[in-house]
Enzyme design. Structure first.
Site, PDB file in Angstrom:
ATOM      1  N   LYS A 272       0.866  -1.194   0.000  1.00  0.00           N
ATOM      2  CA  LYS A 272       0.000   0.000   0.000  1.00  0.00           C
ATOM      3  C   LYS A 272       0.894   1.232   0.000  1.00  0.00           C
ATOM      4  CE  LYS A 272      -2.308   1.587   3.855  1.00  0.00           C
ATOM      5  NZ  LYS A 272      -1.782   2.964   3.981  1.00  0.00           N
TER       6      LYS A 272
ATOM      7  N   GLU B  89      -9.385   7.543   3.983  1.00  0.00           N
ATOM      8  CA  GLU B  89      -9.264   7.860   5.407  1.00  0.00           C
ATOM      9  C   GLU B  89      -9.787   9.271   5.674  1.00  0.00           C
ATOM     10  OE1 GLU B  89      -5.440   6.988   7.160  1.00  0.00           O
ATOM     11  OE2 GLU B  89      -5.992   7.914   9.067  1.00  0.00           O
TER      12      GLU B  89
HETATM   13  O1  KIV Z   1      -0.933   2.475   8.819  1.00  0.00           O
HETATM   14  C1  KIV Z   1      -2.141   2.196   8.934  1.00  0.00           C
HETATM   15  O2  KIV Z   1      -2.581   1.544   9.895  1.00  0.00           O
HETATM   16  C2  KIV Z   1      -3.033   2.671   7.897  1.00  0.00           C
HETATM   17  C3  KIV Z   1      -4.504   2.542   8.138  1.00  0.00           C
HETATM   18  C4  KIV Z   1      -4.952   3.637   9.027  1.00  0.00           C
HETATM   19  C5  KIV Z   1      -5.274   2.495   6.882  1.00  0.00           C
HETATM   20  O3  KIV Z   1      -2.600   3.166   6.906  1.00  0.00           O
END
Ligand code: KIV
Length: 275
Positions: A113, A182
């Site tokens: 991600k 988010e």
């Molecule tokens: O780092 C994380 O936990 C995240 C979530 C808040 C989506 O990016």
């Protein structure tokens, strides 16, 4: 069989909501996996909840890979997403590719991600072209906290809402398989969810996203430094842990722990030979 990105797409098409939860270690990942949560995010939120930083910015790729390895070892079914930390995909396409590759090769996860829309689209395209599935992250993006002025909802003006929708479309076009939203106003998150074909995963973005994600420490009531508005505590593990620690301490002091059942035995005759 491990969940794959095609199944997530199918869930969106069939209107089947799904959950994602963060995990940062082997034992917790095993439990999340056993519960049947289909997606586990090794989030760079570990910088705060595991390492005690006040933001995600100090988190390094080596720390992320260390935790991703542990989570990967604890899962059989969940799709594991490694969160690319600050400055590991910003400098060049080559750096982004190399670092995304490390997550799969060393971390053992299946996808990565990264945060941002149009600004990271070329990197997303090239990582996907290398066979690495990419999840996007729009709205409040914690790695840009200083630019954004701290956690706040994104997309409240017409211009910001249009930019967010455009970024979501660009991520889809670049090949991302899902996008986290988010702190996005619920009606805007709903619109984005309707307008793009890949699943949206909300955190503080209302109920109409295709999936939801929570930070596990928030969900378990473990992190007392602050409790975000978007978090729901499904347990109060902080209280449970505190009372276990104080009970243990009291029993050690009183001499009621350990008992014989907690200690190894030996043939008493052997001791006689030492006397
Ligand atoms: O780092 C994380 O936990 C995240 C979530 C808040 C989506 O990016």
């Amino acid at each position: 069989m491990r969940v794959n990105i095609g199944q997530l797409m199918k869930m969106k098409q069939q209107g089947e909501k799904f959950s994602m939860l963060t995990a940062y270690d082997y034992s917790t990942a095993r439990l999340v996996d056993e519960a049947g949560i289909p997606l586990i995010l090794v989030g760079d939120s570990l910088g705060m909840v595991m390492l005690g930083h006040d933001s995600t910015i100090p988190v390094t790729i080596d720390e992320m890979i260390h935790h991703t390895k542990a989570v990967s070892r604890g899962t059989k079914n969940a799709l594991v997403v490694g969160d690319m930390p600050f400055m590991t995909y910003h400098t060049s396409v080559e750096d982004a590719l190399r670092n995304a590759g490390r997550f799969l090769q060393e971390g053992g996860c299946q996808t990565v991600k990264l945060e941002g829309g149009e600004a990271v689209a070329e990197k997303v395209r090239r990582i996907v072209a290398a066979g690495i599935p990419v999840m996007g992250h729009l709205g409040y993006t914690p790695q840009s906290t200083h630019q954004l002025g701290g956690p706040k909802a994104i997309g409240k003006s017409t211009e910001a809402a249009a930019r967010l929708l455009n970024d979501a479309r660009i991520l889809e076009e670049a090949g991302a398989y899902a996008v986290v939203l988010e702190l996005v106003p619920a009606p805007l998150a709903k619109l984005v969810t309707e307008k793009i074909n890949i699943p949206t995963i909300g955190i503080g973005a209302g109920k109409d996203c295709d999936g939801q994600v929570q930070v596990i420490h928030d969900l378990l009531g473990l992190f007392a430094d602050f409790v975000p508005k978007h978090a729901k505590q499904y347990a109060k593990l902080r209280d449970t842990m505190l009372s276990a620690f104080t009970e243990y301490m009291a029993e050690v002091k009183a001499g009621s722990f350990p008992t014989d059942e907690h200690s190894p035995t030996m043939d008493a005759g052997l001791l006689d030979q030492l006397k």
